[in-house]
Design an enzyme around this catalytic site. Structure first.
Site, PDB file in Angstrom:
ATOM      1  N   GLY A 171       0.823  -1.190   0.000  1.00 11.47           N
ATOM      2  CA  GLY A 171       0.000   0.000   0.000  1.00 11.47           C
ATOM      3  C   GLY A 171       0.862   1.247   0.000  1.00 11.47           C
ATOM      4  O   GLY A 171       2.071   1.202   0.219  1.00 11.47           O
ATOM      5  N   CYS A 172       0.223   2.391  -0.255  1.00  9.77           N
ATOM      6  CA  CYS A 172       0.970   3.642  -0.347  1.00  9.77           C
ATOM      7  C   CYS A 172       1.557   4.057   0.993  1.00  9.77           C
ATOM      8  O   CYS A 172       2.722   4.463   1.073  1.00  9.77           O
ATOM      9  CB  CYS A 172       0.078   4.743  -0.918  1.00  9.77           C
ATOM     10  SG  CYS A 172      -1.554   4.864  -0.145  1.00  9.77           S
ATOM     11  N   TYR A 173       0.782   3.936   2.070  1.00 14.42           N
ATOM     12  CA  TYR A 173       1.321   4.285   3.384  1.00 14.42           C
ATOM     13  C   TYR A 173       2.494   3.385   3.772  1.00 14.42           C
ATOM     14  O   TYR A 173       3.545   3.880   4.203  1.00 14.42           O
ATOM     15  CB  TYR A 173       0.231   4.204   4.459  1.00 14.42           C
ATOM     16  CG  TYR A 173      -0.750   5.337   4.472  1.00 14.42           C
ATOM     17  CD1 TYR A 173      -0.330   6.661   4.533  1.00 14.42           C
ATOM     18  CD2 TYR A 173      -2.125   5.104   4.467  1.00 14.42           C
ATOM     19  CE1 TYR A 173      -1.242   7.716   4.572  1.00 14.42           C
ATOM     20  CE2 TYR A 173      -3.049   6.146   4.508  1.00 14.42           C
ATOM     21  CZ  TYR A 173      -2.599   7.448   4.556  1.00 14.42           C
ATOM     22  OH  TYR A 173      -3.504   8.487   4.598  1.00 14.42           O
TER      23      TYR A 173
END
Length: 349
Positions: free
Chosen positions: A153-155
């Site tokens: 994921g981006c986080y």
């Protein structure tokens, strides 16, 4: 390098799917031959995303109608929960296809952890064990040999690129990490949601999923691998009123190290990486420096509190945080130059 690889995209009507189309459309070794979006079946991509007006692309179809045997790779931009069974069906139809999953369905290695955070048992356990975590800089060799890659994921991508080298070098106390994260509204997807309406998200900053965000166990899993021990982090995401971009500010306790030691460790870890850039002392990463690109900026600042430092990382949540990283992994899986199709300079202003 041979003929172009035939590519399909599941969930092409979402933001991550659309960015995969944007990047792959100019990839020198890729040809988009199948696009799925069950709710928009029969439409052209130009109808759903008008900025694709100049591209000749296949029409959107239901995923069940694609002949998967004719494809070399598929990118999956579907929501978590629906992805498992569809990916399993695609691999049954074509066991040799390469799968780049951009959902969360195959990122967690522990089945109990998955069930705890996603509310149901994993529906493709045989594939969960096979999946390689797709954080390119740390799992390059495994990705190159994989059939199924679970792109982070981006986080987690922003946080882990900043923290994993420090945890591995034991420069920080992994039991005392606070991650303050902010993402543009595309991170919430393209579906209609009240909190992402312009009048609700604009001119405001909102925390969400406080203490319960599903990316936390993903971050903990990978820092734990680096540290060789179970880890729990304090992670709080925020919605910020911009379309793209992500910035993670991580507060860490030093293990007898200095902030300069942290910067040196990061510089050493990423010295030969094409997309991860450690900024000079005194320079602060900013989302506008990486917008629209596959690049990451990381910086280290001394905290005014003794024995603490602040590590800042930023990326474009739809590129290095999703579609760009997936393409970077695809390049590895096919033995292509890792940077192929990904060297766009950031859009500024």
């Amino acid at each position: 390098m041979g003929s172009k690889k035939k590519i399909g995209i599941l969930g092409a009507s979402g933001y991550t799917g659309a960015d995969a189309v944007r990047l792959l459309a100019r990839h020198p070794n890729a040809e988009i031959t199948a696009l799925t979006a069950n709710t928009h079946a029969g439409k052209s991509m130009g109808d759903v995303f008008p900025h694709f007006f100049m591209l000749e692309l296949p029409k959107l179809v239901e995923w069940e109608k694609v002949d998967w045997t004719g494809l070399d790779a598929v990118f999956c931009g579907l929501p978590h929960g629906t992805t498992q069974e569809i990916v399993a069906a695609v691999l049954r139809a074509n066991p040799n296809i390469k799968v780049l999953d951009m959902s969360a369905d195959f990122r967690l290695r522990d089945k109990a952890t998955y069930a705890q955070w996603y509310g149901h048992e994993h529906r493709a356990l045989e594939l969960q064990g096979e999946a390689v975590y797709g954080l390119t800089e740390f799992y390059r060799e495994k990705i190159a040999a994989a059939r199924l890659v679970a792109c982070p994921g981006c986080y987690p991508t922003a946080a882990l690129l900043a923290l994993v080298p420090l945890a591995k070098a034991k420069l920080i106390d992994v039991d005392d990490i606070v991650i303050d994260a902010k993402s543009g509204v595309t991170g919430a997807g393209r579906g209609l949601k009240q909190n992402t309406l312009f009048s609700e998200a604009g001119e405001g900053l909102s925390p969400y999923s406080v203490g319960t965000h599903r990316h936390a166990p993903e971050i903990e899993q990978e820092i734990g691998v680096a540290a060789g021990a179970a880890v729990t982090v304090n992670f709080t995401p925020h919605l910020i009123p911009m379309a793209r971009g992500e910035l993670c500010t991580s507060y860490v306790k030093l293990n007898g190290a200095t902030p300069d030691d942290l910067r040196a460790a990061l510089e050493k870890a990423y010295a030969n990486e094409p997309f991860v850039h450690v900024v000079k002392k005194g320079v602060l990463p900013q989302t506008q420096n990486v917008r629209g690109s596959n690049y990451v900026q990381i910086g280290v600042v001394a905290d005014r509190i003794k024995n603490r430092a602040i590590v800042i990382s930023t990326l474009d949540n739809l590129v290095k945080g999703s579609a760009g990283q997936a393409i970077q992994n695809m390049n590895l899986m096919f033995g292509l130059p890792e940077t192929a199709g990904l060297e766009q300079i950031a859009l500024f202003p």
